[in-house]
Design a protein around this motif. Structure first.
Motif, PDB file in Angstrom:
ATOM      1  N   PHE A 169      -9.806  -4.865   8.751  1.00  0.00           N
ATOM      2  CA  PHE A 169      -9.921  -3.869   7.689  1.00  0.00           C
ATOM      3  C   PHE A 169     -10.892  -2.758   8.072  1.00  0.00           C
ATOM      4  N   ALA A 170     -11.801  -3.035   9.023  1.00  0.00           N
ATOM      5  CA  ALA A 170     -12.767  -2.024   9.452  1.00  0.00           C
ATOM      6  C   ALA A 170     -12.147  -1.030  10.421  1.00  0.00           C
ATOM      7  N   PHE A 171     -11.446  -1.524  11.431  1.00  0.00           N
ATOM      8  CA  PHE A 171     -10.955  -0.642  12.499  1.00  0.00           C
ATOM      9  C   PHE A 171      -9.531  -0.151  12.284  1.00  0.00           C
ATOM     10  N   GLY A 172      -8.723  -0.881  11.527  1.00  0.00           N
ATOM     11  CA  GLY A 172      -7.363  -0.435  11.241  1.00  0.00           C
ATOM     12  C   GLY A 172      -7.296   0.951  10.620  1.00  0.00           C
ATOM     13  N   PRO A 173      -8.136   1.244   9.604  1.00  0.00           N
ATOM     14  CA  PRO A 173      -8.064   2.556   8.959  1.00  0.00           C
ATOM     15  C   PRO A 173      -8.302   3.737   9.877  1.00  0.00           C
ATOM     16  N   LEU A 174      -9.011   3.548  11.000  1.00  0.00           N
ATOM     17  CA  LEU A 174      -9.270   4.667  11.897  1.00  0.00           C
ATOM     18  C   LEU A 174      -7.990   5.227  12.505  1.00  0.00           C
ATOM     19  N   ALA A 175      -6.957   4.397  12.627  1.00  0.00           N
ATOM     20  CA  ALA A 175      -5.651   4.869  13.092  1.00  0.00           C
ATOM     21  C   ALA A 175      -4.708   5.112  11.930  1.00  0.00           C
ATOM     22  N   ILE A 176      -4.804   4.271  10.896  1.00  0.00           N
ATOM     23  CA  ILE A 176      -3.885   4.376   9.758  1.00  0.00           C
ATOM     24  C   ILE A 176      -4.046   5.697   9.024  1.00  0.00           C
ATOM     25  N   ALA A 177      -5.284   6.106   8.752  1.00  0.00           N
ATOM     26  CA  ALA A 177      -5.529   7.328   7.983  1.00  0.00           C
ATOM     27  C   ALA A 177      -4.952   8.575   8.669  1.00  0.00           C
ATOM     28  N   PRO A 178      -5.261   8.829   9.957  1.00  0.00           N
ATOM     29  CA  PRO A 178      -4.687  10.028  10.586  1.00  0.00           C
ATOM     30  C   PRO A 178      -3.172   9.974  10.699  1.00  0.00           C
ATOM     31  N   LEU A 179      -2.616   8.783  10.945  1.00  0.00           N
ATOM     32  CA  LEU A 179      -1.155   8.682  11.008  1.00  0.00           C
ATOM     33  C   LEU A 179      -0.522   9.047   9.676  1.00  0.00           C
ATOM     34  N   SER A 180      -1.151   8.646   8.579  1.00  0.00           N
ATOM     35  CA  SER A 180      -0.600   8.953   7.259  1.00  0.00           C
ATOM     36  C   SER A 180      -0.684  10.440   6.949  1.00  0.00           C
ATOM     37  N   GLU A 181      -1.668  11.125   7.546  1.00  0.00           N
ATOM     38  CA  GLU A 181      -1.827  12.554   7.315  1.00  0.00           C
ATOM     39  C   GLU A 181      -0.947  13.390   8.244  1.00  0.00           C
ATOM     40  N   ILE A 182      -0.224  12.719   9.141  1.00  0.00           N
ATOM     41  CA  ILE A 182       0.713  13.407  10.035  1.00  0.00           C
ATOM     42  C   ILE A 182       2.155  13.048   9.683  1.00  0.00           C
ATOM     43  N   TYR A 183       2.432  11.755   9.524  1.00  0.00           N
ATOM     44  CA  TYR A 183       3.801  11.294   9.293  1.00  0.00           C
ATOM     45  C   TYR A 183       4.092  10.930   7.837  1.00  0.00           C
ATOM     46  N   GLY A 184       3.080  10.949   6.991  1.00  0.00           N
ATOM     47  CA  GLY A 184       3.287  10.642   5.589  1.00  0.00           C
ATOM     48  C   GLY A 184       2.868   9.224   5.243  1.00  0.00           C
ATOM     49  N   ARG A 185       2.885   8.925   3.949  1.00  0.00           N
ATOM     50  CA  ARG A 185       2.413   7.627   3.457  1.00  0.00           C
ATOM     51  C   ARG A 185       3.481   6.531   3.584  1.00  0.00           C
ATOM     52  N   ARG A 186       4.702   6.829   3.178  1.00  0.00           N
ATOM     53  CA  ARG A 186       5.727   5.794   3.023  1.00  0.00           C
ATOM     54  C   ARG A 186       6.007   5.008   4.299  1.00  0.00           C
ATOM     55  N   PRO A 187       6.191   5.644   5.467  1.00  0.00           N
ATOM     56  CA  PRO A 187       6.458   4.850   6.675  1.00  0.00           C
ATOM     57  C   PRO A 187       5.320   3.876   7.009  1.00  0.00           C
TER      58      PRO A 187
END
Length: 524
Positions: A134-152
């Motif tokens: 939960f600590a390190f996952g968001p560092l990749a998840i957040a930028p990906l969501s701001e590029i490809y969107g939330r749903r995927p």
């Protein structure tokens, strides 16, 4: 012909009007914000911006914009039913993945026995390694969501979560077990990381408190309710069935999210509309109003460092994240003591130990409901008075002083009543008070940062999650030694004094936050 409707006079710009830009297009401007859009650079020349917008979008026939202020494709204009259906699905997803953090906690002794392990540190790490994900996952998840969107991210994150949960259930040794628990945490962090961003996508500022309350119940109640069911399930069927149950619940969420969850990130929706219009009109020069000129690789490079920039270069995010991280770490430290306290001192059975997590869950529920409603009420009252909404209203002393004070009160009560083995209901009341205060702190801080950086809500959450989850994972490793040295009374009193010393942090930002936001404004 490109659609490029401009908002009518008096129309308020929504958060979606100022979201991140998308690749493969020409440079465009983003609005500085108004009552519904709050950005850190408050001192923007609105007239200059309006003139620039007229110049860049009013004369360019290739700009694709919303079809006016009431465009139903704009997530801010979704129906109430559609908005709350989206939030309901997010709440379900966010309830399931945190179950993996502690639902199996009552079965730690059985796991240690099966895998022939005796180290107390290993026993604690079995629980906390999930939180490292939960600590390190968001560092990749957040930028990906701001590029490809939330749903995927929601969809594929849930699929991988189910796969890794099944692998954990089939573990043959302690190394395999911990490796797949880490992967569970990494993939399960998706809804916890970007849920607040999805809410900011669809909800105006005066209604976010209630929406955040509904969404927050999942990640906060899951770790507390999970051990209650987990204790009895482990007693009846063994620890592996905890993971089979979580996998079944996660599997159920896959079709639910596929059918009912909708994309809400405005730049992605606008880019989809642009591609559709290019195909329909045969005009390859059309570009989204919310797009960016940076190529995808450069955009991802900028996005991947954004959470760390927020964490390291903005005192607001740094200190607020530290506050949340410390109190969250204390919560996990308390959770690790339940088995020792209630089994060793009060004689609870393996199944009944799960019930000891109930006061924490009830306290969180009370905190979410009370502080969520109060936060929205304060914001609405402030707007009715004609005042311009500022993020600092989210950390008014009416919210932060009672919640901050509840933390040390709960810790002192829990510590000294367990020290002298007072009836078990009294330390449980202490945990309830602490959990209620914890929710008030976390709720106020998260809404404050969401209002301060609405365009980067996911990145703000990632920054908070990094520190919060690190302390949540690592503090229990040394915490048990502290209790061995100081006892439950003075050990929890030390934690209480620390939480008491943190109360001035939100008060300082309430008084000087606007000035600090203007001074520390890194390029994000």
């Amino acid at each position: 012909m490109a659609e490029r409707s401009k908002p009518e006079p008096g129309h308020q710009t929504t958060d979606t009007d100022s979201m991140e830009k998308r690749p493969d297009s020409k440079p465009v401007s983003t609005p500085p914000g108004d009552d519904n859009t709050l950005v850190s650079d408050a001192d923007v020349d609105v007239e200059a911006y309006a003139a620039e917008e007229q110049e860049t979008t009013g004369t360019d026939p290739n700009v694709v914009d919303w079809d006016g202020p009431d465009d139903p494709e704009n997530p801010m204009n979704w129906s109430v039913k559609k908005k709350w259906l989206n939030i309901a699905v997010l709440s379900i997803l966010t309830f399931v993945t945190p179950l993996g953090s502690s639902m199996f906690a009552p079965g730690v002794p059985a796991i240690m026995n099966e895998f022939n392990e005796t180290s107390a540190t290993t026993a604690t790490f079995l629980v906390s390694i999930y939180i490292l994900g939960f600590a390190f996952g968001p560092l990749a998840i957040a930028p990906l969501s701001e590029i490809y969107g939330r749903r995927p991210l929601y969809f594929w994150g849930n699929i991988f979560f189910v796969i890794f949960t099944v692998c954990t259930a089939l573990s043959k040794n302690i190394g395999m077990f911990m490796a797949f628990r880490l992967l569970m945490g990494l993939s399960g962090a998706v809804p916890v990381t970007i849920g607040s961003g999805s809410i900011a996508d669809v909800m105006p500022v005066e209604k976010r408190g209630r929406a955040m309350s509904a969404w927050a119940m999942g990640p906060l109640l899951g770790p507390c309710i999970g051990p209650i069911a987990g204790g009895y399930l482990i007693e009846a069927a063994g620890w592996r069935w905890v993971y089979w149950l979580i996998a079944i619940m996660g599997g159920f969420c896959i079709p639910v999210s596929l059918i009912w969850l909708r994309e809400s990130f405005a730049p992605v929706l606008m880019e989809q509309k642009t591609r559709r219009l290019r195909k329909e009109t045969g005009n390859p020069d059309l570009y989204s109003k919310l797009s960016a000129r940076a190529p995808p690789k450069e955009e991802f490079r900028l996005a991947i460092v954004r959470p760390l920039k927020l964490l390291l270069l903005t005192p607001i995010v740094t200190l607020m994240s530290l506050y949340v991280a410390i109190v969250y770490g204390i919560l996990y430290l308390l959770i690790t003591t339940f088995s020792f306290v209630y089994a060793g001192q009060y004689g609870f059975s393996e199944g009944n130990i799960g019930l000891t997590f109930l006061p924490a869950g009830l306290g969180m529920l009370i905190g979410v409901i009370v502080f969520g409603a109060l936060s929205d009420k304060i914001v609405k009252h402030n707007k009715e008075k004609g005042n311009t909404h500022k993020p600092e209203i989210r950390i008014t002393p009416v919210l932060t002083i009672p919640s901050g004070t509840a933390l040390p009160v709960g810790l002192f009560l829990y510590g000294w009543t367990t020290e002298y083995t007072v009836h078990w209901i009294v330390p449980m009341i202490g945990v309830l008070i602490f959990s209620t205060g914890l929710m008030g702190v976390m709720f106020s801080v998260q809404n404050y940062l969401l209002d301060t950086y609405p365009r980067y809500a996911a990145s703000c959450t990632a920054a908070i999650s990094l520190l919060r989850s690190l302390l949540g994972a690592l503090l229990p490793l040394g915490g048990l030694e502290m209790y061995n040295a100081l006892g439950f009374g003075w050990g929890n009193s030390l934690l209480g004094f620390i939480s008491l010393a943190l109360i001035p942090i939100p008060l300082a930002f309430f008084m000087f936050g606007e000035r600090i936001r203007g001074k520390f404004n890194p390029k994000l």
